[in-house]
Design a protein around this motif. Sequence first.
Motif, PDB file in Angstrom:
ATOM      1  N   LYS A   1      56.008 -45.270 -18.810  1.00 16.49           N
ATOM      2  CA  LYS A   1      54.802 -46.075 -18.964  1.00 16.49           C
ATOM      3  C   LYS A   1      54.987 -47.150 -20.028  1.00 16.49           C
ATOM      4  O   LYS A   1      54.684 -48.324 -19.807  1.00 16.49           O
ATOM      5  CB  LYS A   1      53.664 -45.129 -19.341  1.00 16.49           C
ATOM      6  N   THR A   2      55.484 -46.737 -21.189  1.00 15.65           N
ATOM      7  CA  THR A   2      55.663 -47.711 -22.260  1.00 15.65           C
ATOM      8  C   THR A   2      56.746 -48.730 -21.893  1.00 15.65           C
ATOM      9  O   THR A   2      56.602 -49.924 -22.164  1.00 15.65           O
ATOM     10  CB  THR A   2      56.014 -46.989 -23.576  1.00 15.65           C
TER      11      THR A   2
ATOM     12  N   ASP B   1      48.558 -45.485 -26.996  1.00 19.11           N
ATOM     13  CA  ASP B   1      49.002 -44.104 -26.786  1.00 19.11           C
ATOM     14  C   ASP B   1      48.948 -43.377 -28.117  1.00 19.11           C
ATOM     15  O   ASP B   1      49.886 -43.388 -28.906  1.00 19.11           O
ATOM     16  CB  ASP B   1      50.405 -44.061 -26.191  1.00 19.11           C
TER      17      ASP B   1
ATOM     18  N   GLY C   1      51.698 -40.689 -28.690  1.00 23.13           N
ATOM     19  CA  GLY C   1      53.084 -41.136 -28.848  1.00 23.13           C
ATOM     20  C   GLY C   1      53.148 -42.644 -28.876  1.00 23.13           C
ATOM     21  O   GLY C   1      53.534 -43.284 -27.911  1.00 23.13           O
TER      22      GLY C   1
ATOM     23  N   ASN D   1      54.749 -45.542 -29.066  1.00 29.38           N
ATOM     24  CA  ASN D   1      56.167 -45.913 -29.067  1.00 29.38           C
ATOM     25  C   ASN D   1      56.425 -47.398 -28.930  1.00 29.38           C
ATOM     26  O   ASN D   1      57.579 -47.825 -28.958  1.00 29.38           O
ATOM     27  CB  ASN D   1      56.883 -45.225 -27.893  1.00 29.38           C
TER      28      ASN D   1
ATOM     29  N   ASP E   1      48.866 -49.995 -23.480  1.00 32.48           N
ATOM     30  CA  ASP E   1      49.639 -48.795 -23.143  1.00 32.48           C
ATOM     31  C   ASP E   1      48.746 -47.589 -23.428  1.00 32.48           C
ATOM     32  O   ASP E   1      48.467 -47.275 -24.579  1.00 32.48           O
ATOM     33  CB  ASP E   1      50.904 -48.784 -24.021  1.00 32.48           C
TER      34      ASP E   1
END
Length: 348
Positions: free
Chosen positions: A102-103, A126, A129, A131, A201
């Motif tokens: 996804k990221t 997110d 996470g 990221n 995200d």
Amino acid sequence: MLEALKVVRDPDLHRDIVSLGFIKDLKVEGGRVAFTIELTTPACPVKDQMRDQARAAVMQISGVTAVDVRVREAVDPAAGRAAVPGVKNIIAVGAGKGGVGKTTVAVNLALALSQCGSKVGIIDGDIYGPNVPIMLGLKAELTTDGQKIIPAEKFGLQVISMAFLTGDDAPIIWRGPMLHGALQQFFSEVRWGNLDYLIIDLPPGTGDVALSLSQIVSVAGAIVVTTPQQVALADSRRALAMYKKLNIPTLGLVENMSYFVCPNCSHEADIFGHGGGERMASDLGVPFLGRVPIYQPIREGSDRGVPLLIGDPDSPAAHALIEVAERAAAQVSIASYSRPTIPLTVVR
Ligand SMILES: Nc1ncnc2c1ncn2[C@@H]1O[C@H](COP(=O)(O)OP(=O)(O)O)[C@@H](O)[C@H]1O
Ligand SMILES: [Mg+2]
């Protein structure tokens, strides 16, 4: 004057823009006419079309020599959601579960749109996470200009991350209201600079952040990232159902890690079977935005903080991501054309 402008209709509301009260600040000086059209949604293609139609309609009035039409977007009080200052289109990137890329898709989508000449920002929403800064190789602390938060910048993108608010390894525990508040700040307290697209995200799964997002702002649409295995597809189905419930249009499905291209012999192997994402998209009636292969430099680049579209922009995998971005942008235009104007059902 107003009579002439009645030929311009709002395609969503099916009424003319005069009786809808969209015409503001009408001024006539000799042959010069100036006015503002105030729209309720930041629907970009409709905006240009209305501006052109309104100008043409007034130019036809005899004696008129010049027409100055401005278009602005007003807060939509019916929906209670504000247009975000400095942002035209918000695109959410979600997934049924973590680890599907996804990221990776969000970051490279942002870069692809930016490389096409759009101004793009990214919110790392997110919470579990965050990221995005790692993938962009960005370490930043948020600063303000005294009034608003200034987004960090990398590779031409404006970036805000939950990670900027917390330490690297600090456990992130959010309660609903805090989360809602933080997200709200990312829209109202950040000085976004004229963005065509703001990519978000989202955390994996179906949850609080997506719900808050749908209540705070008007989202142009959501992209769901999946991998081809049946288990991932089942989770993606749930994510798609959630967006539908939240009245966020689905821009489409991306199948990541879709197939493997051997770096030595270019042989393509469908390790997880073929066509799962495409089939699901067509079953559910959502657009299929494309397949992105498993490509080792994607993983290496994201660990180094150099995304594929920067590090290896001519690779087939980069081209696949660019195609995804192009299709997503096309879907944004379609979605903003057909967006219902009284959409809000609050889901609890
Ligand atoms: N197409 C791909 N090819 C190779 N590695 C990938 C690909 N997509 C994602 N990855 C890697 O898989 C891991 C998970 O991707 P990530 O984007 O962080 O997933 P998510 O955000 O869904 O949890 C990362 O290490 C990333 O670099
Ligand atoms: Mg992620």
